[in-house]
Design a protein around this motif. Structure first.
Motif, mmCIF file in Angstrom:
data_model
loop_
_atom_site.group_PDB
_atom_site.id
_atom_site.type_symbol
_atom_site.label_atom_id
_atom_site.label_comp_id
_atom_site.label_asym_id
_atom_site.label_seq_id
_atom_site.Cartn_x
_atom_site.Cartn_y
_atom_site.Cartn_z
ATOM 1 N N ALA A 237 0.831 -1.206 0.000
ATOM 2 C CA ALA A 237 0.000 0.000 0.000
ATOM 3 C C ALA A 237 0.866 1.256 0.000
ATOM 4 N N GLN A 238 1.975 1.231 0.736
ATOM 5 C CA GLN A 238 2.867 2.395 0.758
ATOM 6 C C GLN A 238 3.468 2.654 -0.620
ATOM 7 N N GLN A 239 3.942 1.617 -1.288
ATOM 8 C CA GLN A 239 4.540 1.801 -2.615
ATOM 9 C C GLN A 239 3.508 2.315 -3.615
ATOM 10 N N ILE A 240 2.299 1.781 -3.545
ATOM 11 C CA ILE A 240 1.242 2.249 -4.445
ATOM 12 C C ILE A 240 0.900 3.704 -4.138
ATOM 13 N N MET A 241 0.904 4.065 -2.850
ATOM 14 C CA MET A 241 0.650 5.454 -2.467
ATOM 15 C C MET A 241 1.754 6.375 -2.999
ATOM 16 N N PHE A 242 3.021 5.934 -2.920
ATOM 17 C CA PHE A 242 4.126 6.746 -3.430
ATOM 18 C C PHE A 242 3.983 6.963 -4.936
ATOM 19 N N ILE A 243 3.637 5.914 -5.653
ATOM 20 C CA ILE A 243 3.429 6.032 -7.103
ATOM 21 C C ILE A 243 2.248 6.965 -7.385
ATOM 22 N N GLY A 244 1.198 6.859 -6.595
ATOM 23 C CA GLY A 244 0.037 7.732 -6.759
ATOM 24 C C GLY A 244 0.367 9.196 -6.522
ATOM 25 N N PHE A 245 1.149 9.479 -5.480
ATOM 26 C CA PHE A 245 1.541 10.863 -5.219
ATOM 27 C C PHE A 245 2.454 11.385 -6.320
ATOM 28 N N ALA A 246 3.334 10.540 -6.845
ATOM 29 C CA ALA A 246 4.194 10.957 -7.959
ATOM 30 C C ALA A 246 3.344 11.267 -9.190
ATOM 31 N N PHE A 247 2.342 10.422 -9.453
ATOM 32 C CA PHE A 247 1.448 10.678 -10.579
ATOM 33 C C PHE A 247 0.696 11.984 -10.376
ATOM 34 N N LEU A 248 0.213 12.200 -9.155
ATOM 35 C CA LEU A 248 -0.524 13.424 -8.860
ATOM 36 C C LEU A 248 0.349 14.665 -9.081
ATOM 37 N N GLY A 249 1.602 14.605 -8.656
ATOM 38 C CA GLY A 249 2.511 15.728 -8.878
ATOM 39 C C GLY A 249 2.767 15.983 -10.353
ATOM 40 N N ALA A 250 2.989 14.906 -11.111
ATOM 41 C CA ALA A 250 3.221 15.051 -12.551
ATOM 42 C C ALA A 250 1.974 15.583 -13.247
ATOM 43 N N HIS A 251 0.818 15.094 -12.846
ATOM 44 C CA HIS A 251 -0.428 15.533 -13.466
ATOM 45 C C HIS A 251 -0.713 17.004 -13.157
ATOM 46 N N MET A 252 -0.499 17.400 -11.906
ATOM 47 C CA MET A 252 -0.736 18.793 -11.548
ATOM 48 C C MET A 252 0.246 19.732 -12.253
ATOM 49 N N GLY A 253 1.490 19.290 -12.412
ATOM 50 C CA GLY A 253 2.456 20.086 -13.165
ATOM 51 C C GLY A 253 2.037 20.241 -14.618
ATOM 52 N N THR A 254 1.558 19.156 -15.211
ATOM 53 C CA THR A 254 1.096 19.197 -16.599
ATOM 54 C C THR A 254 -0.125 20.100 -16.741
ATOM 55 N N GLU A 255 -1.039 20.015 -15.792
ATOM 56 C CA GLU A 255 -2.228 20.876 -15.845
ATOM 57 C C GLU A 255 -1.865 22.349 -15.667
ATOM 58 N N LEU A 256 -0.881 22.629 -14.818
ATOM 59 C CA LEU A 256 -0.428 24.011 -14.651
ATOM 60 C C LEU A 256 0.166 24.546 -15.953
ATOM 61 N N ILE A 257 0.982 23.746 -16.612
ATOM 62 C CA ILE A 257 1.564 24.159 -17.900
ATOM 63 C C ILE A 257 0.457 24.343 -18.933
ATOM 64 N N ARG A 258 -0.517 23.435 -18.946
ATOM 65 C CA ARG A 258 -1.641 23.565 -19.883
ATOM 66 C C ARG A 258 -2.397 24.867 -19.611
ATOM 67 N N TRP A 259 -2.598 25.194 -18.342
ATOM 68 C CA TRP A 259 -3.304 26.428 -17.976
ATOM 69 C C TRP A 259 -2.501 27.668 -18.388
ATOM 70 N N ILE A 260 -1.199 27.627 -18.198
ATOM 71 C CA ILE A 260 -0.345 28.747 -18.587
ATOM 72 C C ILE A 260 -0.355 28.941 -20.100
ATOM 73 N N CYS A 261 -0.356 27.858 -20.847
ATOM 74 C CA CYS A 261 -0.231 27.925 -22.310
ATOM 75 C C CYS A 261 -1.559 28.018 -23.033
ATOM 76 N N ARG A 262 -2.666 27.955 -22.358
ATOM 77 C CA ARG A 262 -3.959 27.862 -23.037
ATOM 78 C C ARG A 262 -4.260 29.039 -23.941
ATOM 79 N N GLU A 263 -3.807 30.221 -23.610
ATOM 80 C CA GLU A 263 -4.074 31.399 -24.435
ATOM 81 C C GLU A 263 -3.213 31.408 -25.699
ATOM 82 N N SER A 264 -2.048 30.769 -25.618
ATOM 83 C CA SER A 264 -1.092 30.861 -26.717
ATOM 84 C C SER A 264 -1.240 29.753 -27.751
ATOM 85 N N LEU A 265 -1.916 28.676 -27.392
ATOM 86 C CA LEU A 265 -1.983 27.534 -28.321
ATOM 87 C C LEU A 265 -3.033 27.701 -29.344
#
Length: 108
Positions: free
Chosen positions: A80-108
């Motif tokens: 459960a701990q390893q799955i939680m670590f992978i989940g938190f890593a995914f959440l961080g990567a996803h939130m970073g991607t969404e932030l970049i998408r939000w920043i770039c939305r006007e320019s694309l």
């Protein structure tokens, strides 16, 4: 328990930082070669997502081995701990991607 949450927070922040840092550096490189910075940021963020997760969990196959070994032995807490670590890593990567998408939305 505090060490587990600290590692989960570190995994989140590392994955988030890989996406943000990689995307920003891609934008700098794109500007240097007269390209579109927003397009470079967005494309890089999308391509880096899986690699940010791999970097955050250690970059090796060890987490998968921990899951396999402990599952076979019947120890579910480390699994459960390893799955939680992978989940938190995914959440961080996803939130970073969404932030970049939000920043770039006007320019694309």
């Amino acid at each position: 328990m505090n060490l587990v949450l600290a590692k989960a927070a570190m995994d989140f922040c590392i994955a988030f930082g890989v996406i943000i840092g990689g995307s920003l550096m891609a934008a700098v490189g794109s500007v240097l070669v007269s390209g579109s910075a927003a397009t470079a940021m967005y494309d890089t963020a999308m391509r880096l997502k899986i690699w940010a997760i791999v970097v955050a969990i250690g970059g090796t196959i060890d987490p998968v081995r921990v899951i396999e070994y402990n599952m076979q032995e019947g120890h579910l807490s480390p699994v459960a701990q390893q799955i939680m670590f992978i989940g938190f890593a995914f959440l961080g990567a996803h939130m970073g991607t969404e932030l970049i998408r939000w920043i770039c939305r006007e320019s694309l």
